[in-house]
Design an enzyme around this catalytic site. Structure first.
Site, short mmCIF file in Angstrom:
data_model
loop_
_atom_site.label_atom_id
_atom_site.label_comp_id
_atom_site.label_asym_id
_atom_site.label_seq_id
_atom_site.Cartn_x
_atom_site.Cartn_y
_atom_site.Cartn_z
CB THR A 207 -0.90 0.00 1.25
OG1 THR A 207 -1.53 1.26 1.38
CG2 THR A 207 -0.10 -0.26 2.53
CG ASP A 208 -1.12 5.00 -0.98
OD1 ASP A 208 -1.66 4.41 -0.03
OD2 ASP A 208 -1.71 5.87 -1.66
CD GLU A 209 -3.27 3.64 4.59
OE1 GLU A 209 -3.00 3.52 5.79
OE2 GLU A 209 -4.43 3.65 4.16
CE1 TYR B 127 -3.28 -2.48 5.87
CE2 TYR B 127 -3.21 -0.15 5.32
CZ TYR B 127 -3.27 -1.47 4.92
OH TYR B 127 -3.30 -1.79 3.59
CE LYS C 99 0.07 -4.48 3.05
NZ LYS C 99 -0.35 -5.82 2.52
P1 NAD Z 1 -9.77 -7.12 2.51
O1 NAD Z 1 -9.73 -6.82 3.96
O2 NAD Z 1 -10.99 -6.80 1.73
O3 NAD Z 1 -9.44 -8.66 2.27
C1 NAD Z 1 -8.44 -9.33 2.97
C2 NAD Z 1 -8.62 -10.82 2.74
O4 NAD Z 1 -7.57 -11.50 3.44
C3 NAD Z 1 -9.95 -11.36 3.28
O5 NAD Z 1 -10.54 -12.23 2.35
C4 NAD Z 1 -9.54 -12.10 4.54
O6 NAD Z 1 -10.40 -13.21 4.85
C5 NAD Z 1 -8.15 -12.57 4.18
N1 NAD Z 1 -7.31 -12.78 5.37
C6 NAD Z 1 -7.16 -11.95 6.43
N2 NAD Z 1 -6.36 -12.50 7.35
C7 NAD Z 1 -5.97 -13.71 6.86
C8 NAD Z 1 -5.14 -14.74 7.35
N3 NAD Z 1 -4.53 -14.64 8.54
N4 NAD Z 1 -4.94 -15.83 6.58
C9 NAD Z 1 -5.55 -15.94 5.37
N5 NAD Z 1 -6.38 -15.00 4.87
C10 NAD Z 1 -6.59 -13.90 5.61
O7 NAD Z 1 -8.49 -6.35 1.92
P2 NAD Z 1 -8.31 -5.61 0.51
O8 NAD Z 1 -8.79 -4.22 0.65
O9 NAD Z 1 -8.82 -6.47 -0.57
O10 NAD Z 1 -6.72 -5.56 0.44
C11 NAD Z 1 -5.98 -6.65 -0.10
C12 NAD Z 1 -4.50 -6.32 -0.06
O11 NAD Z 1 -4.24 -5.13 -0.81
C13 NAD Z 1 -3.98 -6.04 1.36
O12 NAD Z 1 -2.69 -6.59 1.46
C14 NAD Z 1 -3.92 -4.53 1.44
O13 NAD Z 1 -2.92 -4.10 2.33
C15 NAD Z 1 -3.58 -4.18 0.00
N6 NAD Z 1 -4.05 -2.85 -0.45
C16 NAD Z 1 -5.36 -2.48 -0.28
C17 NAD Z 1 -5.79 -1.25 -0.78
C18 NAD Z 1 -7.22 -0.81 -0.65
O14 NAD Z 1 -7.54 0.35 -0.99
N7 NAD Z 1 -8.14 -1.64 -0.20
C19 NAD Z 1 -4.88 -0.40 -1.44
C20 NAD Z 1 -3.55 -0.82 -1.56
C21 NAD Z 1 -3.14 -2.05 -1.09
O1 DAU Z 2 -4.08 4.04 0.49
C1 DAU Z 2 -4.34 2.68 0.45
C2 DAU Z 2 -5.13 2.27 1.66
O2 DAU Z 2 -6.44 2.80 1.47
C3 DAU Z 2 -5.19 0.77 1.87
O3 DAU Z 2 -3.90 0.30 2.14
C4 DAU Z 2 -6.12 0.42 3.03
O4 DAU Z 2 -6.24 -0.98 3.14
C5 DAU Z 2 -7.49 1.01 2.74
O5 DAU Z 2 -8.35 0.77 3.82
C6 DAU Z 2 -7.36 2.52 2.49
O6 DAU Z 2 -7.02 3.24 3.71
P1 DAU Z 2 -7.72 4.63 4.11
O7 DAU Z 2 -7.58 4.80 5.56
O8 DAU Z 2 -7.27 5.73 3.22
O9 DAU Z 2 -9.25 4.25 3.67
P2 DAU Z 2 -10.65 4.49 4.40
O10 DAU Z 2 -11.69 4.13 3.40
O11 DAU Z 2 -10.71 3.87 5.74
O12 DAU Z 2 -10.68 6.08 4.59
C7 DAU Z 2 -10.58 6.96 3.48
C8 DAU Z 2 -10.62 8.38 4.02
O13 DAU Z 2 -11.94 8.63 4.55
C9 DAU Z 2 -9.68 8.65 5.17
O14 DAU Z 2 -9.19 9.97 5.09
C10 DAU Z 2 -10.54 8.48 6.41
C11 DAU Z 2 -11.90 8.96 5.93
N1 DAU Z 2 -13.09 8.33 6.58
C12 DAU Z 2 -13.15 6.99 6.60
C13 DAU Z 2 -14.23 6.35 7.20
C14 DAU Z 2 -14.29 4.83 7.26
C15 DAU Z 2 -14.09 9.12 7.11
O15 DAU Z 2 -14.03 10.38 7.05
N2 DAU Z 2 -15.16 8.50 7.70
C16 DAU Z 2 -15.26 7.13 7.79
O16 DAU Z 2 -16.26 6.64 8.37
#
Ligand code: NAD
Ligand code: DAU
Length: 347
Positions: A130-132, A155, A159
């Protein structure tokens, strides 16, 4: 080619599994997922009967189980997405993130290394990150692949740690890896704890829209299928031991995004224009809230020819249409444990 995709029942993982199962019929795809609250096999109903798809339920934290799985199936490639992924949950339970994101990743690295250490030819371990990990930007600038790591939440710290382990295994054991660091995804199957799906659900239910702080935080949004396509390209064409940043060239302040979402939802639901915006409620800020993320995706664009294929407006329309057409999916994932989480988080 046998490929293990971890976390394939989650949001991004399910789009990656679908893409690989559909586009590469000669590959055998194994989806390993623990089916935590975020994992949902409904996400993969359309591909679950394909001959090249296999599901394994299991936990990447379980060292013996992972070792046995790799010995049994001798995976040529791993695409590792399984993670605890929600920043707010990492603030209340950091250890869960240490276990899955750090220990789980190291278990996979060990099993892959032990299996192929005598000959890594044609093998590949892909770590999805992730970019975080880069921390927070001010008003200007973009994250590049050489931006120093500076994670601010449990988190992103977990990562970042997993990224460091992957790089270290590359240097120490010659493990063939690629990595990518992506910005915020959105799209179908997004779990409604994250901003966009949570707000879509709340608008449908006429519930308050909890905007953290002043709503001026900025994220760079990418449609999930464009991320899955980037993962495909990096897996097949990315250079060994390299990292690729992936982003949407699409920065939005939260409050502007929420207002746009409200307007589209009013139109789709046939509500009076402006009515959903009345649900916006400013609430206590997230601790350690990163001000701004924005990705410089020049490297993947120049080296691999990747760029986003849908505009934000198109992607949002598709996403909202999907949620409105999949009420059952939404009802299933927002019942039970979700309600407890929601009450604890937002009451
Ligand atoms: P998600 O939370 O929707 O899905 C995570 C999946 O991993 C789920 O199916 C869960 O059951 C499985 N999992 C969790 N713990 C586990 C374990 N111990 N063993 C096996 N499986 C397990 O997550 P997502 O948003 O789809 O993100 C997927 C990947 O991409 C993550 O590594 C996250 O850091 C990365 N990522 C997410 C975003 C985003 O915006 N969502 C952006 C950049 C990178
Ligand atoms: O940048 C990549 C990341 O993006 C991934 O690695 C993470 O897995 C994914 O969850 C996401 O993280 P963020 O914290 O940016 O996403 P989130 O949707 O939780 O929040 C987006 C923005 O909105 C953030 O500034 C917090 C704000 N927010 C979020 C929630 C859930 C609110 O203002 N209210 C809310 O209820």
């Amino acid at each position: 080619m046998k490929i293990l995709i971890t976390g394939g029942a989650g949001f991004i993982g399910s789009h990656v599994v679908r893409r690989f199962v559909s586009n590469y019929p000669t590959y055998e795809i194994y989806n390993l997922d623990a089916l935590t609250y975020a994992g949902n096999l409904e996400n993969l109903r359309d591909v679950e009967n394909r001959p090249n798809y296999n599901f394994v339920k299991g936990d990447i934290v379980d060292e013996e189980f992972i070792k046995d799985l790799f010995e049994k199936h001798t995976f040529d490639g791993v695409i590792h997405l399984a993670a605890e992924s929600h920043v707010d949950r990492s603030i209340t339970d950091p250890l869960a993130f240490v276990r899955t994101n750090i220990i789980g990743t190291v278990n996979l690295l060990n099993a892959f290394r032990d299996l192929w250490k005598d000959n890594f030819d044609e093998k590949r371990f892909y770590h999805v990150s992730t970019d975080e990990v880069y921390g927070s930007l001010g008003a200007d600038g973009l994250f590049t692949e050489t931006t120093a790591y500076d994670p601010n939440s449990p988190y992103s710290a977990s990562k970042a740690s997993s990224d460091h382990f992957v790089r270290a295994y590359g240097e120490t054991y010659g493990l063939p890896y690629v990595m990518s660091n992506c910005s915020n995804n959105y799209g179908p199957n997004h779990f409604p704890e994250k901003l966009i799906p949570l707000f879509i659900n709340n608008i449908i239910e006429n519930k308050p829209l909890p905007v953290y702080g002043d709503g001026k935080y900025t994220r760079d949004w990418l449609f999930v299928e464009d991320h899955a396509r980037a993962i495909d390209m990096v897996f097949h064409k990315g250079k060994n031991h390299e990292t690729y940043n992936i982003g949407g060239f699409n920065e939005w302040q939260n409050i502007d995004l929420v207002k746009l979402l409200c307007d589209i939802m009013d139109r789709k639901l046939g509500r009076t224009p402006g009515s959903s915006q009345e649900l916006i409620t400013y609430v206590k800020d997230r601790p350690g809230h990163d001000l701004r993320y924005a990705i410089d995706a020049d490297k993947i664009n120049k080296e691999l020819g990747w760029e986003p294929s849908v505009t934000f407006e198109q992607g949002l329309e598709k996403t909202i249409d999907w949620f409105l057409a999949n009420e059952k999916w939404l009802n299933n994932v927002t019942s039970g444990e979700y309600q407890e989480y929601y009450d604890k988080m937002y009451s």
